[in-house]
Enzyme design. Structure first.
Site, PDB file in Angstrom:
ATOM      1  N   GLU A  34       0.822  -1.218   0.000  1.00 41.42           N
ATOM      2  CA  GLU A  34       0.000   0.000   0.000  1.00 41.42           C
ATOM      3  C   GLU A  34       0.858   1.272   0.000  1.00 41.42           C
ATOM      4  OE1 GLU A  34      -2.918  -0.553  -0.626  1.00 41.42           O
ATOM      5  OE2 GLU A  34      -3.674  -2.317   0.429  1.00 41.42           O
ATOM      6  N   HIS A  88      -2.898   2.229   8.204  1.00 41.42           N
ATOM      7  CA  HIS A  88      -3.998   1.459   7.611  1.00 41.42           C
ATOM      8  C   HIS A  88      -4.159   0.187   8.442  1.00 41.42           C
ATOM      9  CE1 HIS A  88      -6.327  -0.938   4.823  1.00 41.42           C
ATOM     10  NE2 HIS A  88      -5.364  -1.848   4.789  1.00 41.42           N
ATOM     11  N   HIS A 115      -7.320  -3.085   9.896  1.00 37.77           N
ATOM     12  CA  HIS A 115      -8.520  -3.857   9.550  1.00 37.77           C
ATOM     13  C   HIS A 115      -9.439  -3.994  10.772  1.00 37.77           C
ATOM     14  CE1 HIS A 115      -6.036  -6.096   6.175  1.00 37.77           C
ATOM     15  NE2 HIS A 115      -6.173  -4.799   5.937  1.00 37.77           N
ATOM     16  N   GLU A 151     -18.177  11.432  22.051  1.00 34.06           N
ATOM     17  CA  GLU A 151     -16.796  11.728  21.657  1.00 34.06           C
ATOM     18  C   GLU A 151     -16.589  11.829  20.147  1.00 34.06           C
ATOM     19  OE1 GLU A 151     -15.496  12.952  24.591  1.00 34.06           O
ATOM     20  OE2 GLU A 151     -13.738  12.443  23.428  1.00 34.06           O
ATOM     21  N   HIS A 194     -12.851  -4.006   3.791  1.00 28.63           N
ATOM     22  CA  HIS A 194     -11.385  -4.136   3.879  1.00 28.63           C
ATOM     23  C   HIS A 194     -10.835  -3.501   5.160  1.00 28.63           C
ATOM     24  CE1 HIS A 194      -7.226  -3.908   1.763  1.00 28.63           C
ATOM     25  NE2 HIS A 194      -7.093  -3.757   3.053  1.00 28.63           N
TER      26      HIS A 194
HETATM   27  P1  13P Z   1       0.995  -5.467   3.151  1.00 22.60           P
HETATM   28  O1  13P Z   1       1.424  -6.728   3.852  1.00 22.60           O
HETATM   29  O2  13P Z   1       1.577  -5.376   1.758  1.00 22.60           O
HETATM   30  O3  13P Z   1       1.294  -4.242   3.990  1.00 22.60           O
HETATM   31  O4  13P Z   1      -0.569  -5.532   2.934  1.00 22.60           O
HETATM   32  C1  13P Z   1      -1.428  -5.650   4.026  1.00 22.60           C
HETATM   33  C2  13P Z   1      -2.730  -4.997   3.789  1.00 22.60           C
HETATM   34  O5  13P Z   1      -3.408  -4.670   4.732  1.00 22.60           O
HETATM   35  C3  13P Z   1      -3.172  -4.735   2.398  1.00 22.60           C
HETATM   36  O6  13P Z   1      -4.226  -3.832   2.361  1.00 22.60           O
HETATM   37 ZN    ZN Z   2      -5.415  -3.835   4.260  1.00 24.02          ZN
END
Ligand code: 13P
Ligand code: ZN
Length: 265
Positions: free
Chosen positions: A110, A133, A135, A163, A205
């Site tokens: 990313e 980033h 999940h 909040e 995602h």
């Molecule tokens: P990477 O292992 O390349 O950082 O990818 C993980 C991920 O969350 C892809 O969106």
């Molecule tokens: Zn990801």
């Protein structure tokens, strides 16, 4: 050793412990000063270089610490040199590795999204330094039951807890599902950042958040994810009362918050 590696790996461990970064899920990039780089390695010695086809010219000369692709957040604390890298943007299309990825690895897939987001956030906020980033479970779950609409998601998240509007008055943007890891999702995400969002959800995602400090961005993720958790706890139940538009506006007045317009007014 009390340096930036400790600060970053501590945050990565906390994110992992929240279950927001399973396996190699998630990635981080953090702008470093030359002094911070010097506490880890020689900022003028290149180990390897990487070429990219997107334009990094706004970031030339900047240093970043970046998680490696395929690497697990849970392993970064005990083995930073294989799981993280320190990079310098040396030209519009080239990045030099100064430290890390010791097993021959490279930066997150990313990376285009991260650098495009850094570019747009820096244009709006010279103090900006960080993109994370991850999940988060409830945010991803929400994208299965809500319209993929930034206005809708922002209103729901603001109304779940007091909040929310205080911590993310600019709201949260959402993008439809896209193939991850390339320039296209990077351009779409950075465009939302250019519209003033610090946080962008990728449907089914995850979530990318930006800001000045590790604490600020970590706190942003926590607050957004907690609002999503509350939303899912009440989803499908009869809501007897919730935070009203007027109450949100009263809060904004009381805390002098410049919230995104067009959502509750
Ligand atoms: P990477 O292992 O390349 O950082 O990818 C993980 C991920 O969350 C892809 O969106
Ligand atoms: Zn990801």
């Amino acid at each position: 050793m009390n340096n930036v590696i400790n600060e970053v790996t501590e945050i990565l461990s906390l994110l992992y412990k929240h279950n927001w970064d399973e396996r190699n899920g998630g990635n981080l990039s953090y702008i470093l000063t030359e002094e911070e780089v010097k506490t880890v390695c020689d900022p003028f010695k290149t180990i390897r270089s990487f070429e990219y086809d997107f334009d990094m010219s706004y970031l030339i000369g900047k240093y970043f610490i970046v998680t490696g692709t395929g690497k697990y957040f849970k392993n970064c604390l005990k083995d930073p040199e294989n799981n993280l890298g320190i990079l310098k943007v040396s030209s519009a299309h080239k990045v030099d590795l100064l430290w890390g990825y010791a097993d021959g690895g490279k930066m997150t897939s990313e990376f285009p999204t991260h650098l495009m987001c850094h570019t747009e956030r820096l244009k709006l906020d010279p103090g900006h330094r960080l993109v994370i980033h991850c999940h988060p479970t409830n945010i991803i779950a929400m994208t299965h039951v809500c319209p993929l609409d930034s206005r809708f998601i922002t209103e729901k998240l603001w109304k779940m807890q007091t909040e929310s509007i205080v911590v993310f008055p600019e709201g949260v943007a959402i993008l439809p599902w896209m193939v991850c890891g390339g320039n296209e999702i990077g351009v779409a995400t950075a465009q939302k950042m250019a519209e003033g969002y610090r946080s962008v959800i990728w449907a089914h995602h995850g979530l990318s958040c930006t800001g000045k400090t590790l604490d600020e961005v970590y706190g942003l993720i926590e607050t957004i994810e907690k609002a999503a958790e509350i939303y899912l706890k009440v989803f499908g139940k009869e809501i007897i009362q919730s935070i009203t538009d007027k109450q949100l506006k009263d809060l904004a007045t009381a805390f002098n918050i410049d919230y995104r317009k067009g959502i509750i007014d």
